[in-house]
Design a protein around this motif. Sequence first.
Motif: not given
Length: 848
Positions: A448-449, A500-501, A544-546, A603, A660, A662
């Motif tokens: 997570a970011t 995020d993932r 992926s991306r929540n 990612r 993100f 990537n």
Amino acid sequence: MSRSSYIKSLLLAGVTGMALAPAPVLAQAQPVAAPSQIASDDPTTDGGQLSDIVVTATKRETNLQKTPIAINVLTATALQDRHVQSLYDLADGAVPSLRVATFEARQSALTIGIRGIVPLDANQPAREQGVGIYIDGVYLGRQHGLNAALFDIERIEVLKGPQGTLFGRNTEGGALSLVTRAPTGKFDGSVTAGIANYGGYNGALRLDLPETYGVSLKLDGVVQYQGPTTKNTLAGQSGFNYFDRRGFKATARIKPVDGMTADFSYDNGYDANTPFYSQLLNYNPNGCVAGTQAAQPRCFLPGTNYTTLTGTVKSLIPGTIVNGTSRQKTTDIGVPQQPSIDKTHGFTSNIRWNVSPEIELRLISAWRGVNSTQWDNSGGAHRVPVLNPTNVVVNGQLANGTLFSRYSLADLHQNQFSQEFQAVGTVGQIDYVAGLYYFNEHVSDDAATPNSNFYNATTGVISIVDPCATVTTGFTIVGGLPVGGTTSPAGSQPGCRSIDRASEVWSKSYAGYGQATWNATDAIHLTLGGRYTRDHKRGVLHFSRNINYDINTAAAATNGYTPLDRTWKRFNPMATLAYDASDNVHVYAKYATGYRAGGASSRTANYLPFNPEDVKSYEIGMKSDFWDHRARLNLAGYIMDRKNSQVDISSIQPTATGNFNNLVTINAPGITKIRGIEADLTVQPVTGLTLTAGYAYTYTKIPPVLITSTGVLQDFFIVFTPRNAANGAIDYVMPLNDMDLKFHLDGNYAQSTQAFDQFATHNDASFIVNGRVALSNIKVGGSNQLTISAWVRNLFDTQYIFRRDPSNSLPAAPTSATATAGNINNVLGDYGNFNAPRTYGLEASVKF
């Protein structure tokens, strides 16, 4: 010229002048004695001659000078002289062709490369390393936890070039084999304690107990601490480049029947650490402004075909320091930061049975695991701020409620089981090794970011985002909104994160191998070997991306997601012809192969798979002793061709809901060329004085890759691999009655390198000097011996950037395959990491 600059110039000239070829000089400067003689940490020469070095690179004990493999050996004394407490301490160039770098987000995940085989990001569960790491013959599946404290190391063998026959997959560049001391069955031990600057201290206990009821027990414990070298200006938060390590290992040896030895060991390690501080090196260095791309050749993102650039370069957050010339001792803006935690554990069973003079059977079983929790706020305000869609810059100032400071959080949990059966022996003129291998691994991770800070334009105060806070209309900070709410959580705590993932991988590997050396005459030796490997890897992307792919299968399908379920098979042959030209000169020619398994990038939203890569290597070498065994010169030259190179396209993608990172891993078409020359020289002109030098030249070239989305040919680079690297050392032992006064000084040079696959941007060249002075064999209390020493790492406090990231100073990645305009709204500047500052300390050790 200053005195320090003059001394640096002399040392560099000495290193360059002495370095004629490739290999590990430290191995020869501090030779390893035969196993029965390795009770001493301080190998000496016999009558002024260089001692033999014993290695186990061929799964049997052989003399290094007669082993047709390019190998460097770092003994316990060499590690002690350089004050090496963990593998990352080898990053200064102890072996010129061995490159070690820490991952930006944490010091515990190390990037380790040999001969230009250096993966940028092996942190993902479905991604493999290119250099195999082994502890007492057991392969470590992940690079996490590698920076833990080293236990009672007998030696580290650096095997260079593909080791696919005897060591297996993921050893394309070579292998790093750590060998610890085994129980002796006799009462023996040592206690070590030391202090250092930055509040540092270290301690170690080694205790060998007498054999009792047929059991020999050995206990090892270690603690290491260093305070932060960059202070965090936010009160109560951890600083940067801090570590707190401790570990314990117990080994029991039993001999149930004649000819059989069984070693059982358990180890447990804990490592709390913070990353190096990532400071802003410059501001808009490429002069990006809105306009035509042709008018701004420097403001160009590789792999794109933009015709225009749009947007406005970001303003600096008030208080930001731009400094690309020196290491910051304090952060410019304080941020929340807590230590990352790595916990490692393992149990190993190693049983050896000499069935007859012709055969020894070995059974090596191991259960290992690592749990890693990452907290990385090292970029502070220097990464691209994430702005609310309605938030704008007003009159050059950040608007109220601007979120910034990307807090990179990740958890990884890994468990592995391996089983290896070996048969080693000699029949007539044939030396042979045969084996079966099984490896089973389960890994899961999440990342997570969120952002940790926001700016209040009214008061001009930078505040901390509440752990479960969200930003709503009007930029009011409110707390308690769970993940999945109507607005995006900005918090960092579990249950408050936007994931995020998250992925999970199961890997199984089966192998059978054999190698035989035909000693045709006393001087001619032909070795043939091969290994068959079958790898099966299964992986799933949970988030992926929540978006929860396990629940929202429609969204997963829209993103093109497919679980990973692939099998790869390889046969890796090897052939070596060795010739003993005389008792002191040995030459060889070698053909070897290796392969790294494929996987998938967690990612990416579609869990994009990539294929294995394969290496073929052609090597010639010479190992020689001369001047009545007072000098030793080893040379090697090699050509490596790598097919389907795994390269990474990395970018930070700012969006309305988060930052993100990537990373897309692809296979580069064509053949990647790696060419090299290595040499090491050891000379003992007089008794007690040893001079060593090493050199490695490494040329790498990846063919340009056609980016299908843009139709542009893009260059890629092999990271952390200097074209030229060299080192040299001086060791002198002065007898003082029954004591020895020892002096050690080493210098290590590396040319600048790239730090990212896709960017031509270089980090800095480096020249690091380390030293140690010790008085040993001081009698205390009967037969007990005391050693006191003073050590220093980075003697001249050299400052260089070892990782420079240009992704925040270039236009954003294309939003579609037809995009012709590049957005510069998130351009800020390059940010990067300086090396560690000078550290020094005192240490005392008692052997009893």
